[in-house]
Design a protein around this motif. Sequence first.
Motif, PDB file in Angstrom:
ATOM      1  N   GLN A   1       0.806  -1.213   0.000  1.00 52.75           N
ATOM      2  CA  GLN A   1       0.000   0.000   0.000  1.00 52.75           C
ATOM      3  C   GLN A   1       0.848   1.277   0.000  1.00 52.75           C
ATOM      4  N   VAL A   2       2.001   1.209  -0.683  1.00 46.47           N
ATOM      5  CA  VAL A   2       2.875   2.388  -0.740  1.00 46.47           C
ATOM      6  C   VAL A   2       2.335   3.451  -1.688  1.00 46.47           C
ATOM      7  N   TYR A   3       1.463   3.056  -2.620  1.00 55.16           N
ATOM      8  CA  TYR A   3       0.905   4.017  -3.558  1.00 55.16           C
ATOM      9  C   TYR A   3      -0.537   4.364  -3.244  1.00 55.16           C
ATOM     10  N   GLY A   4      -1.055   3.892  -2.120  1.00 54.93           N
ATOM     11  CA  GLY A   4      -2.419   4.204  -1.731  1.00 54.93           C
ATOM     12  C   GLY A   4      -3.432   3.443  -2.565  1.00 54.93           C
ATOM     13  N   PRO A   5      -4.707   3.688  -2.280  1.00 57.52           N
ATOM     14  CA  PRO A   5      -5.760   2.962  -3.009  1.00 57.52           C
ATOM     15  C   PRO A   5      -5.837   3.390  -4.475  1.00 57.52           C
ATOM     16  N   THR A   6      -6.276   2.446  -5.289  1.00 58.74           N
ATOM     17  CA  THR A   6      -6.459   2.692  -6.724  1.00 58.74           C
ATOM     18  C   THR A   6      -7.863   3.236  -6.950  1.00 58.74           C
ATOM     19  N   TYR A   7      -7.972   4.209  -7.839  1.00 54.55           N
ATOM     20  CA  TYR A   7      -9.278   4.741  -8.214  1.00 54.55           C
ATOM     21  C   TYR A   7      -9.925   3.816  -9.228  1.00 54.55           C
ATOM     22  N   GLY A   8     -11.242   3.651  -9.137  1.00 53.20           N
ATOM     23  CA  GLY A   8     -11.970   2.824 -10.087  1.00 53.20           C
ATOM     24  C   GLY A   8     -11.691   1.345  -9.885  1.00 53.20           C
ATOM     25  N   ALA A   9     -11.779   0.592 -10.960  1.00 49.64           N
ATOM     26  CA  ALA A   9     -11.548  -0.853 -10.905  1.00 49.64           C
ATOM     27  C   ALA A   9     -10.051  -1.131 -10.799  1.00 49.64           C
ATOM     28  N   GLU A  10      -9.698  -2.006  -9.859  1.00 48.39           N
ATOM     29  CA  GLU A  10      -8.279  -2.354  -9.681  1.00 48.39           C
ATOM     30  C   GLU A  10      -8.045  -3.785 -10.146  1.00 48.39           C
ATOM     31  N   TYR A  11      -6.993  -3.942 -10.949  1.00 47.42           N
ATOM     32  CA  TYR A  11      -6.572  -5.254 -11.423  1.00 47.42           C
ATOM     33  C   TYR A  11      -5.167  -5.498 -10.899  1.00 47.42           C
ATOM     34  N   THR A  12      -5.000  -6.584 -10.177  1.00 46.65           N
ATOM     35  CA  THR A  12      -3.703  -6.915  -9.609  1.00 46.65           C
ATOM     36  C   THR A  12      -2.980  -7.867 -10.552  1.00 46.65           C
ATOM     37  N   VAL A  13      -1.725  -7.536 -10.838  1.00 45.96           N
ATOM     38  CA  VAL A  13      -0.891  -8.357 -11.712  1.00 45.96           C
ATOM     39  C   VAL A  13       0.379  -8.728 -10.950  1.00 45.96           C
ATOM     40  N   SER A  14       1.177  -9.625 -11.514  1.00 47.19           N
ATOM     41  CA  SER A  14       2.319 -10.150 -10.779  1.00 47.19           C
ATOM     42  C   SER A  14       3.551  -9.250 -10.791  1.00 47.19           C
ATOM     43  N   SER A  15       3.692  -8.386 -11.805  1.00 47.72           N
ATOM     44  CA  SER A  15       4.903  -7.571 -11.899  1.00 47.72           C
ATOM     45  C   SER A  15       4.644  -6.344 -12.763  1.00 47.72           C
ATOM     46  N   ASN A  16       5.589  -5.419 -12.775  1.00 49.10           N
ATOM     47  CA  ASN A  16       5.476  -4.257 -13.657  1.00 49.10           C
ATOM     48  C   ASN A  16       5.413  -4.686 -15.117  1.00 49.10           C
ATOM     49  N   TYR A  17       6.169  -5.717 -15.476  1.00 42.28           N
ATOM     50  CA  TYR A  17       6.133  -6.219 -16.846  1.00 42.28           C
ATOM     51  C   TYR A  17       4.708  -6.614 -17.226  1.00 42.28           C
ATOM     52  N   TYR A  18       4.049  -7.389 -16.350  1.00 39.86           N
ATOM     53  CA  TYR A  18       2.690  -7.824 -16.651  1.00 39.86           C
ATOM     54  C   TYR A  18       1.692  -6.676 -16.568  1.00 39.86           C
ATOM     55  N   LYS A  19       2.003  -5.656 -15.777  1.00 37.05           N
ATOM     56  CA  LYS A  19       1.152  -4.460 -15.757  1.00 37.05           C
ATOM     57  C   LYS A  19       1.141  -3.843 -17.150  1.00 37.05           C
ATOM     58  N   HIS A  20       2.329  -3.642 -17.727  1.00 40.97           N
ATOM     59  CA  HIS A  20       2.410  -3.075 -19.075  1.00 40.97           C
ATOM     60  C   HIS A  20       1.781  -4.019 -20.099  1.00 40.97           C
ATOM     61  N   PHE A  21       2.017  -5.322 -19.937  1.00 38.92           N
ATOM     62  CA  PHE A  21       1.474  -6.324 -20.854  1.00 38.92           C
ATOM     63  C   PHE A  21      -0.049  -6.281 -20.867  1.00 38.92           C
ATOM     64  N   GLU A  22      -0.667  -6.291 -19.693  1.00 42.86           N
ATOM     65  CA  GLU A  22      -2.130  -6.278 -19.603  1.00 42.86           C
ATOM     66  C   GLU A  22      -2.709  -4.967 -20.116  1.00 42.86           C
ATOM     67  N   MET A  23      -2.091  -3.846 -19.747  1.00 41.79           N
ATOM     68  CA  MET A  23      -2.598  -2.560 -20.200  1.00 41.79           C
ATOM     69  C   MET A  23      -2.475  -2.435 -21.716  1.00 41.79           C
ATOM     70  N   ASN A  24      -1.419  -2.975 -22.288  1.00 42.42           N
ATOM     71  CA  ASN A  24      -1.230  -2.924 -23.736  1.00 42.42           C
ATOM     72  C   ASN A  24      -2.390  -3.600 -24.470  1.00 42.42           C
ATOM     73  N   HIS A  25      -3.013  -4.581 -23.846  1.00 36.63           N
ATOM     74  CA  HIS A  25      -4.122  -5.292 -24.484  1.00 36.63           C
ATOM     75  C   HIS A  25      -5.455  -4.547 -24.402  1.00 36.63           C
ATOM     76  N   VAL A  26      -5.570  -3.569 -23.517  1.00 33.51           N
ATOM     77  CA  VAL A  26      -6.868  -2.917 -23.338  1.00 33.51           C
ATOM     78  C   VAL A  26      -6.883  -1.447 -23.742  1.00 33.51           C
ATOM     79  N   VAL A  27      -5.743  -0.886 -24.115  1.00 31.35           N
ATOM     80  CA  VAL A  27      -5.717   0.533 -24.478  1.00 31.35           C
ATOM     81  C   VAL A  27      -5.510   0.706 -25.973  1.00 31.35           C
ATOM     82  N   GLU A  28      -5.833   1.905 -26.450  1.00 27.90           N
ATOM     83  CA  GLU A  28      -5.658   2.239 -27.858  1.00 27.90           C
ATOM     84  C   GLU A  28      -4.540   3.245 -28.070  1.00 27.90           C
ATOM     85  N   ALA A  29      -4.130   3.911 -27.000  1.00 27.74           N
ATOM     86  CA  ALA A  29      -3.069   4.913 -27.085  1.00 27.74           C
ATOM     87  C   ALA A  29      -2.490   5.098 -25.695  1.00 27.74           C
ATOM     88  N   PHE A  30      -1.319   5.698 -25.650  1.00 21.10           N
ATOM     89  CA  PHE A  30      -0.633   5.929 -24.382  1.00 21.10           C
ATOM     90  C   PHE A  30      -0.307   7.408 -24.225  1.00 21.10           C
TER      91      PHE A  30
END
Length: 186
Positions: A54-83
């Motif tokens: 909890q070093v970054y505090g609560p997440t706004y909206g829907a929170e999805y927990t992933v195993s690592s920063n790599y998988y954070k980028h991987f999962e987000m890459n699948h659901v976004v259209e631009a960065f």
Amino acid sequence: MATAVDLGRELVRRKIRLTYGGGNVGFQGVVASTVYTNGGIVRGFIPGYIAARQVYGPTYGAEYTVSSNYYKHFEMNHVVEAFIVLPGGIDTMDGLFTLISWASEGLHSKPIGLLNIDGYFNNLIKFLDDAVRPNFMASSQRKLFSSSFFIDELLDKLAFAKAFPGPGASYDEFTNPGALDLDLHL
């Protein structure tokens, strides 16, 4: 921080969903808070080991927990259209260069916008331009990047790049064709 609030308000005004790295600190926390409190849709992807501390505090909206920063980028890459990338530290640069690397490997061709607050990215933009000259980066990969000091202009450039992908189209030569529903990553 005022620019981060303005970005959040503009995302809501344009009905753009926000996908971000979770938590509530820094620029991304301000943007997420603004979007969420003004009725926008927010999704946060955060590594489990960070969420547990909890070093970054609560997440706004829907929170999805992933195993690592790599998988954070991987999962987000699948659901976004631009960065969109805002000024930040090592974690921000890690995410940006992950996107660059994946683009060079053909894993995505999504537009990347740098919100160049106070010229923060000037040296990075020069570096990317210089990487094209000796063919360390393909010009097609460099064209994935746009930047602006202004929120409206950056969002228009991202919408244009999404509507007219590939070589030949130039934002500077055309008017934005209209609003698109973009997901953005901070």
